[in-house]
Scaffold this motif. Sequence first.
Motif, short mmCIF file in Angstrom:
data_model
loop_
_atom_site.label_atom_id
_atom_site.label_comp_id
_atom_site.label_asym_id
_atom_site.label_seq_id
_atom_site.Cartn_x
_atom_site.Cartn_y
_atom_site.Cartn_z
N PHE A 16 0.82 -1.21 0.00
CA PHE A 16 0.00 0.00 0.00
C PHE A 16 0.85 1.25 0.00
O PHE A 16 0.37 2.35 -0.03
CB PHE A 16 -0.95 -0.03 1.21
CG PHE A 16 -1.97 -1.11 1.06
CD1 PHE A 16 -1.80 -2.33 1.71
CD2 PHE A 16 -3.04 -0.97 0.21
CE1 PHE A 16 -2.71 -3.35 1.53
CE2 PHE A 16 -3.96 -1.98 0.02
CZ PHE A 16 -3.79 -3.18 0.69
N GLN A 17 2.16 1.05 0.05
CA GLN A 17 3.05 2.21 -0.03
C GLN A 17 3.46 2.48 -1.47
O GLN A 17 4.25 3.35 -1.74
CB GLN A 17 4.30 1.95 0.82
CG GLN A 17 4.00 1.85 2.30
CD GLN A 17 5.12 2.41 3.15
OE1 GLN A 17 4.88 3.19 4.03
NE2 GLN A 17 6.33 2.03 2.84
N TRP A 55 7.14 2.66 -6.03
CA TRP A 55 6.28 3.71 -6.60
C TRP A 55 7.23 4.65 -7.30
O TRP A 55 8.02 5.33 -6.66
CB TRP A 55 5.51 4.41 -5.48
CG TRP A 55 4.61 5.51 -5.97
CD1 TRP A 55 3.57 5.40 -6.86
CD2 TRP A 55 4.67 6.89 -5.62
NE1 TRP A 55 2.98 6.61 -7.07
CE2 TRP A 55 3.62 7.55 -6.33
CE3 TRP A 55 5.48 7.63 -4.79
CZ2 TRP A 55 3.38 8.91 -6.21
CZ3 TRP A 55 5.23 8.99 -4.67
CH2 TRP A 55 4.20 9.62 -5.36
N ILE A 64 -5.71 3.39 0.95
CA ILE A 64 -4.96 4.61 0.61
C ILE A 64 -5.80 5.84 0.92
O ILE A 64 -5.30 6.87 1.37
CB ILE A 64 -4.52 4.55 -0.86
CG1 ILE A 64 -3.33 3.58 -0.97
CG2 ILE A 64 -4.17 5.92 -1.40
CD1 ILE A 64 -2.76 3.41 -2.32
N SER A 104 -7.73 8.02 3.15
CA SER A 104 -7.73 8.12 4.61
C SER A 104 -9.12 8.51 5.11
O SER A 104 -9.73 9.46 4.62
CB SER A 104 -6.71 9.19 5.01
OG SER A 104 -6.59 9.27 6.39
N ARG A 156 -6.78 0.81 -3.54
CA ARG A 156 -5.50 1.25 -4.12
C ARG A 156 -5.74 2.05 -5.39
O ARG A 156 -5.46 1.59 -6.49
CB ARG A 156 -4.63 0.04 -4.49
CG ARG A 156 -4.27 -0.84 -3.32
CD ARG A 156 -3.37 -1.94 -3.83
NE ARG A 156 -2.96 -2.84 -2.78
CZ ARG A 156 -2.06 -3.81 -3.01
NH1 ARG A 156 -1.54 -3.96 -4.20
NH2 ARG A 156 -1.71 -4.61 -2.04
N LEU A 164 -1.57 6.44 -6.63
CA LEU A 164 -1.46 6.89 -5.24
C LEU A 164 -0.73 5.88 -4.38
O LEU A 164 -0.70 4.70 -4.68
CB LEU A 164 -2.86 7.15 -4.65
CG LEU A 164 -3.69 8.22 -5.34
CD1 LEU A 164 -5.04 8.35 -4.64
CD2 LEU A 164 -2.96 9.56 -5.31
N VAL A 165 -0.15 6.37 -3.28
CA VAL A 165 0.45 5.49 -2.27
C VAL A 165 -0.09 5.91 -0.91
O VAL A 165 -0.61 7.01 -0.75
CB VAL A 165 1.99 5.60 -2.26
CG1 VAL A 165 2.57 5.09 -3.55
CG2 VAL A 165 2.43 7.03 -2.00
N LYS A 166 0.07 5.02 0.07
CA LYS A 166 -0.48 5.31 1.38
C LYS A 166 0.32 6.38 2.10
O LYS A 166 -0.22 7.22 2.79
CB LYS A 166 -0.53 4.03 2.24
CG LYS A 166 -1.18 4.23 3.60
CD LYS A 166 -2.61 4.73 3.48
CE LYS A 166 -3.23 5.07 4.81
NZ LYS A 166 -4.51 5.78 4.66
N SER A 167 1.64 6.32 1.92
CA SER A 167 2.45 7.34 2.59
C SER A 167 3.47 7.87 1.58
O SER A 167 4.28 7.11 1.05
CB SER A 167 3.18 6.71 3.78
OG SER A 167 4.05 7.65 4.36
#
Length: 606
Positions: A25-26, A73, A396, A398, A595, A599-602
């Motif tokens: 998820f990053q 990423w 992703i 929030s 997902r 985009l990425v989670k962080s």
Amino acid sequence: MGVFGYIGKKNAVPILIEGIKQLGFQGFDSTGLAVFEEGRLWVAKSTGKLTELENKVNARTFNSTVGIGHTRWATHGRPCDENAHPHIDCRGDFAVVHNGIIENYLELKEWLLAEGHIFRSETDTEVLPHLIEHYYDGDMDTTVRKILQKVEGSYALIALSCKEPDMLVAARKSNSLVVCQGEEGCYLASNFSAIPEHTKNTYVLEDEEIAILTDNGVNFTDFQGEAKDKILYEVNWDASVVEKDGYDHFMLKEIYEQPKALRDTLGGRLTEEKVVLREVALTPEQIASFNKVAIVACGTAYHAGLIGRTLIERWAKIPVEIDIASEFRYRSPLIDEHTLTVVLSQSGETADTLAALREAKRLGARVVAITNVVGSSVSREAHDVIYTWAGPEIAIASTKAYTTQIEAMILLALFLAQAKGTISQEWIREIITELKKLPDKASEIFKQVSKIQQIASSIKDSACTFFVGRGLDWSVAQEGSLKLKETSYIHAEAYAAGELKHGTIALVTECTPIIALATQRDLYDKTLSNVNELKAREAQVIGITFEGNESFGQAVDEVFYLPETINELAPILTVIPLQLLAYYVSLARGNDVDRPRNLVKSVTVE
Ligand code: AGP
């Protein structure tokens, strides 16, 4: 991006695959791994889904007990096999995985090419294994420290060599890296949610630290080789928590977890009479010395900060500036020891927010962090930390982080107001009473989910939408707009309801759905007149307001009624139908809800 490493007694390949999956998820445009076996390094990489990589490694039976993995990423170089990590040197003796950016990679690459090195990729990372190859003196630890003196930029890296296959060497500068020591070996990961559930003993690498892992332990040094003692963190998340618990997607699960997350985040921080923030070591004298609050964050966290700005000014009577982190650093902010800086970050690893935190500290400010991850960089570098106890947020997009960040901002605003005596005890008591009711009121909203599903199907094919509101509703409109954009890919824009008529209303036609928020009672009439302006242009207006606001409900095409609460706490409830709306529109459009593309989670790169 995410890095993962394992060395121990078990077969490394399945452990690496699972670690890469948990880090996925990053960022996941490509993945790869490297293991040591039969005297050499074996490297497999692929673009696209992780199953591509699994198919490649399953073509051979590995028994290796040491390896490194990566999920990418793209920052330098398009997503393709050659640009996927791990990267190796000319002869394949050294493999490196890296999260971050090597800012001086071009000059390093030119020098290495002139020295005869052969490059295979377009990436910045590939200079690292070639530097190790060039300087290798028989000791990986000293070699890694030597090359890092030549490298500028940010990194969390792990190096594996076939010359010293009984160790992994890791280094950290800016980007997070955790080390776990378990029964079957030692693990390295960009964040500890990727570590298998049975390992709980976690160390966090600080900036400019090296970790040397062997299958019977881990040692830490600084970049000069001096040994470092490390704090041992007990991490209490286990893998089962990270599963979907029967929901179709993490995003939906996390939306429905909000009542619990809100309750947990209030835990131990309220009495009947006041807010208690033991984790904020500020005396009333120190609070009285602040002449400004600076709030800094990115994305959804920034939108939570917008709520905090209004409430700190309204309750604590301290002027507040709020900045997007990537802008804050470059506008020469007027920050000093009389500024209280509040940084918000769910992951605690967002590069722009971390850099803003460091800039605020450099300028002498007191920094309070609001974050959801224990041991994250932001949590360890701030002076004080208010944790949101939302549990792992995997999707992703929030959601529960946002509402608990607002809650943390409410607690901080009240804490400051209490210390300054700028709020009556009666009003504090009323707010606290209402705060405690919010989780149950949030649960009430889920009973109307079919209404949201119906609205979602009515807007799912729109080309663009607007979210409008006044005051705190405008702040929430910005979050609602981001949620819809980033999950459904429909263009959405948030607008102050009173500003539309200054130009943008020219875009409004009968095909433009408008989500109008009206929870600020003192602004009902003004918002209603803005809605009437929109209706006069044939717009489809979907209203979100409190139960009982019938005049507003009758003026719009569709209305969603919220359980009543006080104006200042409304954002926590108002956002829930907007989160659900984004989820169901995204679902209806067949998107990858958890997902979204690109985009990425962080965002751990600037
Ligand atoms: C939110 O839905 C987005 N995925 C994104 O804007 C996110 O809020 C932002 O990147 C900040 O992340 P952080 O809270 O981990 O710092």
